[in-house]
Design an enzyme around this catalytic site. Structure first.
Site, PDB file in Angstrom:
ATOM      1  N   ARG A 178      21.183  10.000 -40.520  1.00  0.00           N
ATOM      2  CA  ARG A 178      22.098  11.142 -40.631  1.00  0.00           C
ATOM      3  C   ARG A 178      23.338  10.741 -41.426  1.00  0.00           C
ATOM      4  NH1 ARG A 178      23.517  16.223 -38.747  1.00  0.00           N
ATOM      5  NH2 ARG A 178      25.506  16.450 -37.636  1.00  0.00           N
TER       6      ARG A 178
ATOM      7  N   LYS B 162      23.075  20.693 -31.341  1.00  0.00           N
ATOM      8  CA  LYS B 162      23.823  19.890 -30.367  1.00  0.00           C
ATOM      9  C   LYS B 162      25.165  20.513 -30.023  1.00  0.00           C
ATOM     10  CE  LYS B 162      25.659  15.226 -29.659  1.00  0.00           C
ATOM     11  NZ  LYS B 162      25.799  13.862 -30.246  1.00  0.00           N
TER      12      LYS B 162
ATOM     13  N   ARG C 152      19.358  15.960 -36.991  1.00  0.00           N
ATOM     14  CA  ARG C 152      19.310  15.001 -35.897  1.00  0.00           C
ATOM     15  C   ARG C 152      17.862  14.818 -35.446  1.00  0.00           C
ATOM     16  NH1 ARG C 152      23.511  18.642 -34.893  1.00  0.00           N
ATOM     17  NH2 ARG C 152      25.603  17.719 -34.781  1.00  0.00           N
TER      18      ARG C 152
ATOM     19  N   HIS D 191      28.268  19.577 -38.728  1.00  0.00           N
ATOM     20  CA  HIS D 191      29.375  18.919 -38.044  1.00  0.00           C
ATOM     21  C   HIS D 191      30.414  19.958 -37.615  1.00  0.00           C
ATOM     22  CE1 HIS D 191      27.824  15.240 -40.139  1.00  0.00           C
ATOM     23  NE2 HIS D 191      28.064  14.770 -38.929  1.00  0.00           N
TER      24      HIS D 191
ATOM     25  N   TYR E 121      30.870  10.567 -40.561  1.00  0.00           N
ATOM     26  CA  TYR E 121      29.483  10.383 -40.971  1.00  0.00           C
ATOM     27  C   TYR E 121      29.344  10.157 -42.476  1.00  0.00           C
ATOM     28  CZ  TYR E 121      27.240  11.342 -36.517  1.00  0.00           C
ATOM     29  OH  TYR E 121      26.788  11.248 -35.211  1.00  0.00           O
TER      30      TYR E 121
ATOM     31  N   HIS F  32      19.347   7.267 -36.065  1.00  0.00           N
ATOM     32  CA  HIS F  32      20.491   8.163 -36.249  1.00  0.00           C
ATOM     33  C   HIS F  32      21.310   7.789 -37.484  1.00  0.00           C
ATOM     34  CE1 HIS F  32      23.126  11.336 -34.859  1.00  0.00           C
ATOM     35  NE2 HIS F  32      24.172  10.544 -35.038  1.00  0.00           N
TER      36      HIS F  32
END
Length: 244
Positions: free
Chosen positions: A183, A115, A90, A207, A216, A180
């Site tokens: 990613r 995150k 990220r 994830h 994603y 982003h």
């Protein structure tokens, strides 16, 4: 609780933000019932409809965009973009990256906090190693320990300038390209170009669950057709690999 949801929707909060708020409320009532002895307490969140998450963005790099973007930024930012595409890190993780977390010998990066609150170690591909080896040195500066020495805003500004210079759309349309989205690109490439299994890829991307990993991952139809025709991951049968 239903009114709280309506109020948050009226304020313009996203479905994901509202669901996160509801998770906090729900956890509070669960703890109160199980840990604080309030056994007769009902959880009001369990009786309301949670906002449905919208479909994830499916934007990937178009042929030629990677090269155009790399040519529109300085070497430091080019190395940062290359690392993002190779690692699925990220933006915040890259900005916070310091050299003491980079292990050149073991070809890995250690992220002590991400995150989702978990630490993870990211293996580095040969291209990621090249990106790190080409980061311009910064001596006698307060941010010398920082790999790239850029803030979130500085990365966004450089990205926007590159996007404007290359004519790549901005905004929130399907064809717009956000940082982003790299990613998404990186995660999809791990499936298309490596023989790693799902759990190995999830360990790299960080994830939290397979549902988020799926959001994603956007595989190109042409690559899938090549696989059906007998190609291995990263190989081609009828055409060239997608241009970068």
């Amino acid at each position: 609780m239903a009114k709280v949801i309506r109020d948050m929707e009226a304020e313009g909060k996203s479905a994901n933000t509202i669901r996160l708020h509801l998770a906090v409320f729900s956890n509070l009532f669960t703890v109160a019932k199980s840990n604080w002895g309030m056994t007769s307490l009902d959880n009001p969140v369990s009786g309301v409809r949670r906002p449905k998450l919208p479909g994830g963005r499916e934007r990937r790099l178009h042929p030629g965009e990677m090269g155009a973007l790399m040519g529109a930024v300085d070497l430091n930012m080019a190395c940062l973009i290359a690392l993002a595409v190779e690692t699925a890190m990220r933006r915040g993780e890259i900005v916070a990256l310091t050299w003491d977390k980079v292990n050149i010998k073991n070809r890995s990066i250690f992220l002590p906090r991400t995150k989702n609150g978990n630490a993870r170690t990211i293996p580095l591909s040969p291209a990621a190693m090249v990106a790190l080896e080409n980061v311009p040195p910064r001596r006698n500066r307060k941010d010398a320990d920082s790999v790239f020495g850029l803030s979130d805003d500085a990365v966004d500004d450089a990205w926007d300038r590159a996007r404007i210079a290359t004519g790549i759309p901005s905004g929130w349309g399907d064809d717009a390209l956000h940082f982003h989205d790299l990613r998404h690109e990186a995660t999809s490439r791990l499936f298309e170009r490596t023989d790693l299994d799902i759990m190995e890829i999830r360990a790299i991307t960080g994830h939290k669950n397979l549902q988020m990993l799926a959001r994603y991952t956007h595989l190109r139809t042409a690559n899938l057709a090549d696989r059906l025709a007998g190609a291995k991951r990263g190989g081609v049968v009828y055409g060239k690999r997608d241009s970068e």
